[in-house]
Design a protein around this motif. Structure first.
Motif, PDB file in Angstrom:
ATOM      1  N   LYS A  67      -9.336  26.903  63.421  1.00 33.87           N
ATOM      2  CA  LYS A  67      -8.118  26.095  63.342  1.00 33.87           C
ATOM      3  C   LYS A  67      -7.913  25.560  61.933  1.00 33.87           C
ATOM      4  O   LYS A  67      -6.804  25.618  61.387  1.00 33.87           O
ATOM      5  N   TYR A  68      -8.964  25.008  61.344  1.00 36.18           N
ATOM      6  CA  TYR A  68      -8.886  24.436  59.998  1.00 36.18           C
ATOM      7  C   TYR A  68      -9.977  25.055  59.125  1.00 36.18           C
ATOM      8  O   TYR A  68     -11.057  24.465  58.954  1.00 36.18           O
ATOM      9  N   PRO A  69      -9.739  26.258  58.589  1.00 34.33           N
ATOM     10  CA  PRO A  69     -10.763  26.926  57.775  1.00 34.33           C
ATOM     11  C   PRO A  69     -11.030  26.200  56.473  1.00 34.33           C
ATOM     12  O   PRO A  69     -10.176  25.484  55.956  1.00 34.33           O
ATOM     13  N   ALA A  70     -12.244  26.401  55.962  1.00 35.52           N
ATOM     14  CA  ALA A  70     -12.642  25.747  54.710  1.00 35.52           C
ATOM     15  C   ALA A  70     -11.878  26.340  53.535  1.00 35.52           C
ATOM     16  O   ALA A  70     -11.555  27.533  53.525  1.00 35.52           O
ATOM     17  N   ASN A  71     -11.593  25.509  52.554  1.00 33.24           N
ATOM     18  CA  ASN A  71     -10.900  25.940  51.334  1.00 33.24           C
ATOM     19  C   ASN A  71     -11.733  25.614  50.112  1.00 33.24           C
ATOM     20  O   ASN A  71     -12.412  24.582  50.071  1.00 33.24           O
ATOM     21  N   PRO A  72     -11.686  26.459  49.096  1.00 38.78           N
ATOM     22  CA  PRO A  72     -12.420  26.178  47.856  1.00 38.78           C
ATOM     23  C   PRO A  72     -11.728  25.106  47.042  1.00 38.78           C
ATOM     24  O   PRO A  72     -10.611  24.685  47.370  1.00 38.78           O
ATOM     25  N   PRO A  73     -12.369  24.630  45.979  1.00 42.63           N
ATOM     26  CA  PRO A  73     -11.703  23.675  45.081  1.00 42.63           C
ATOM     27  C   PRO A  73     -10.397  24.257  44.547  1.00 42.63           C
ATOM     28  O   PRO A  73     -10.228  25.469  44.470  1.00 42.63           O
ATOM     29  N   ALA A  74      -9.493  23.393  44.189  1.00 40.59           N
ATOM     30  CA  ALA A  74      -8.178  23.754  43.662  1.00 40.59           C
ATOM     31  C   ALA A  74      -7.206  24.177  44.751  1.00 40.59           C
ATOM     32  O   ALA A  74      -6.088  24.570  44.456  1.00 40.59           O
ATOM     33  N   VAL A  75      -7.617  24.102  46.004  1.00 37.18           N
ATOM     34  CA  VAL A  75      -6.716  24.400  47.116  1.00 37.18           C
ATOM     35  C   VAL A  75      -6.489  23.108  47.890  1.00 37.18           C
ATOM     36  O   VAL A  75      -7.440  22.451  48.308  1.00 37.18           O
ATOM     37  N   HIS A  86      -2.853  28.470  38.599  1.00 37.30           N
ATOM     38  CA  HIS A  86      -1.944  28.398  39.746  1.00 37.30           C
ATOM     39  C   HIS A  86      -1.410  26.984  39.803  1.00 37.30           C
ATOM     40  O   HIS A  86      -1.895  26.080  39.129  1.00 37.30           O
ATOM     41  N   THR A  87      -0.447  26.732  40.632  1.00 37.14           N
ATOM     42  CA  THR A  87       0.181  25.413  40.738  1.00 37.14           C
ATOM     43  C   THR A  87       0.177  24.948  42.167  1.00 37.14           C
ATOM     44  O   THR A  87       0.109  25.740  43.101  1.00 37.14           O
ATOM     45  N   HIS A  88       0.233  23.636  42.346  1.00 33.39           N
ATOM     46  CA  HIS A  88       0.355  23.003  43.657  1.00 33.39           C
ATOM     47  C   HIS A  88       1.768  22.445  43.790  1.00 33.39           C
ATOM     48  O   HIS A  88       2.295  21.836  42.871  1.00 33.39           O
ATOM     49  N   PRO A 133      -1.938  27.661  47.559  1.00 30.67           N
ATOM     50  CA  PRO A 133      -0.846  28.071  46.674  1.00 30.67           C
ATOM     51  C   PRO A 133      -0.604  29.582  46.753  1.00 30.67           C
ATOM     52  O   PRO A 133      -1.535  30.364  46.943  1.00 30.67           O
ATOM     53  N   ALA A 134       0.647  29.957  46.611  1.00 30.01           N
ATOM     54  CA  ALA A 134       0.990  31.383  46.699  1.00 30.01           C
ATOM     55  C   ALA A 134       0.328  32.196  45.599  1.00 30.01           C
ATOM     56  O   ALA A 134       0.090  33.406  45.763  1.00 30.01           O
ATOM     57  N   THR A 135       0.020  31.558  44.473  1.00 28.65           N
ATOM     58  CA  THR A 135      -0.578  32.279  43.346  1.00 28.65           C
ATOM     59  C   THR A 135      -2.103  32.306  43.387  1.00 28.65           C
ATOM     60  O   THR A 135      -2.728  32.904  42.508  1.00 28.65           O
ATOM     61  N   LEU A 176     -10.303  33.368  47.903  1.00 23.41           N
ATOM     62  CA  LEU A 176     -10.231  32.605  49.141  1.00 23.41           C
ATOM     63  C   LEU A 176     -11.059  33.267  50.232  1.00 23.41           C
ATOM     64  O   LEU A 176     -11.818  32.610  50.961  1.00 23.41           O
ATOM     65  N   TRP A 177     -10.941  34.600  50.343  1.00 29.22           N
ATOM     66  CA  TRP A 177     -11.687  35.348  51.360  1.00 29.22           C
ATOM     67  C   TRP A 177     -13.189  35.245  51.108  1.00 29.22           C
ATOM     68  O   TRP A 177     -13.976  35.027  52.036  1.00 29.22           O
ATOM     69  N   SER A 178     -13.607  35.384  49.860  1.00 31.76           N
ATOM     70  CA  SER A 178     -15.031  35.300  49.528  1.00 31.76           C
ATOM     71  C   SER A 178     -15.600  33.933  49.863  1.00 31.76           C
ATOM     72  O   SER A 178     -16.707  33.816  50.403  1.00 31.76           O
ATOM     73  N   PHE A 179     -14.827  32.879  49.561  1.00 32.33           N
ATOM     74  CA  PHE A 179     -15.308  31.531  49.844  1.00 32.33           C
ATOM     75  C   PHE A 179     -15.452  31.302  51.344  1.00 32.33           C
ATOM     76  O   PHE A 179     -16.457  30.742  51.807  1.00 32.33           O
ATOM     77  N   ARG A 180     -14.466  31.725  52.110  1.00 28.48           N
ATOM     78  CA  ARG A 180     -14.511  31.482  53.553  1.00 28.48           C
ATOM     79  C   ARG A 180     -15.591  32.311  54.237  1.00 28.48           C
ATOM     80  O   ARG A 180     -16.269  31.824  55.159  1.00 28.48           O
ATOM     81  N   THR A 181     -15.766  33.556  53.834  1.00 26.82           N
ATOM     82  CA  THR A 181     -16.831  34.365  54.421  1.00 26.82           C
ATOM     83  C   THR A 181     -18.204  33.805  54.049  1.00 26.82           C
ATOM     84  O   THR A 181     -19.135  33.823  54.863  1.00 26.82           O
ATOM     85  N   ALA A 182     -18.333  33.288  52.824  1.00 25.92           N
ATOM     86  CA  ALA A 182     -19.593  32.665  52.423  1.00 25.92           C
ATOM     87  C   ALA A 182     -19.848  31.396  53.227  1.00 25.92           C
ATOM     88  O   ALA A 182     -20.993  31.087  53.588  1.00 25.92           O
ATOM     89  N   SER A 183     -18.791  30.646  53.532  1.00 25.40           N
ATOM     90  CA  SER A 183     -18.932  29.435  54.347  1.00 25.40           C
ATOM     91  C   SER A 183     -19.438  29.778  55.744  1.00 25.40           C
ATOM     92  O   SER A 183     -20.344  29.131  56.268  1.00 25.40           O
TER      93      SER A 183
END
Length: 248
Positions: A125-133, A44-46, A202-204, A210-217
């Motif tokens: 308000k500011y959910p956690a993001n995985p690496p590369a985001v 994906h790209t930033h 990123p849109a890609t 993303l959902w798995s990371f946030r639910t795990a957080s």
């Protein structure tokens, strides 16, 4: 007794940290590994970000296997012990001031309120993001926004608790609680509306990752706070009952 509660709070935080580490390692690390793999492969790209090749060439200061095991364990344990110590101090102040509640009930109420104020509301308000985001150039500003919102939420929660106690004396416990909770939600809602929105996913980027990371957080935090409340509540009740028996 203050020293006893502090030690037991930190011990409860240590136990909760071990359980939270197990949850994070089992359910959070797979999505982290997936995100890192996407970043390294240029999947994906930033926008306005460095090319994927440059990310791939960056030297890793700490090996990934250390990050996901010893590093994760150390961070969670330090966090758990610190939160446990702070919870014990809050418990020492609140016990007996929230009505004739058992110590373990007081501990659970404090833990639940702290979980909502310190983690859940800021996460919405500011959910956690995985690496590369996220763009590397905005890490500082994003961190400041998050901890600034945590500070506002904590301050609003403390004020709601103080005024809620006074409102309970005047209008009754249930009405006082509802009014204090409504005041907190109004204040935090206005602040959340005024603070900037951060959306750098990123849109890609795969939505499932993303959902798995946030639910795990969220699950990791729920595990830590729930274990902390239950463990410290049991420790505190035993200590206070022992003191009462000795005094008798």
């Amino acid at each position: 007794m203050m020293k006893t509660l502090l030690v037991r709070g930190m011990l409860a935080g240590l136990i909760a940290g071990v359980l939270a580490f197990g949850f994070a390692y089992a359910f959070g690390e797979p999505s982290v590994n997936t995100a890192i793999g996407l970043e390294e492969s240029g999947g994906h790209t930033h926008s306005h970000d460095a090319p994927a090749a440059e990310h791939h060439e960056e030297e890793e200061l700490v090996p990934r296997d250390i990050q996901s095991t010893l590093g994760l364990l150390t961070g969670v344990l330090v966090y758990g012990v610190a939160i446990g110590g702070l919870l014990s101090l809050a418990f020492a102040f609140a016990q007996g001031r929230l009505g004739a509640l058992r110590p373990r009930v007081t501990a659970l109420l404090l833990t639940g309120g702290a979980f909502a104020v310190v983690f859940l509301v800021p996460f919405l308000k500011y959910p956690a993001n995985p690496p590369a985001v996220g763009q590397p150039g905005t890490i500082g500003s994003r961190t400041e926004l998050y901890f600034g919102f945590v500070a506002v939420s904590l301050l609003a929660g403390i004020l709601a608790t103080v005024f809620g106690r006074k409102l309970a004396d005047r209008f009754g416990a249930w009405t006082g609680f509802l009014l204090a909770a409504a005041g907190y939600l109004v204040v935090i809602g206005v602040v959340a509306w005024l603070m900037p929105v951060v959306d750098e996913v990123p849109a890609t980027f795969p939505a499932s990752t993303l959902w798995s990371f946030r639910t795990a957080s969220v699950g990791t935090q729920v595990t830590l706070w729930l274990a902390l409340g239950l463990t410290f509540g049991a420790f505190a009740e035993k200590a206070l009952n022992r003191r009462t028996a000795v005094a008798a």
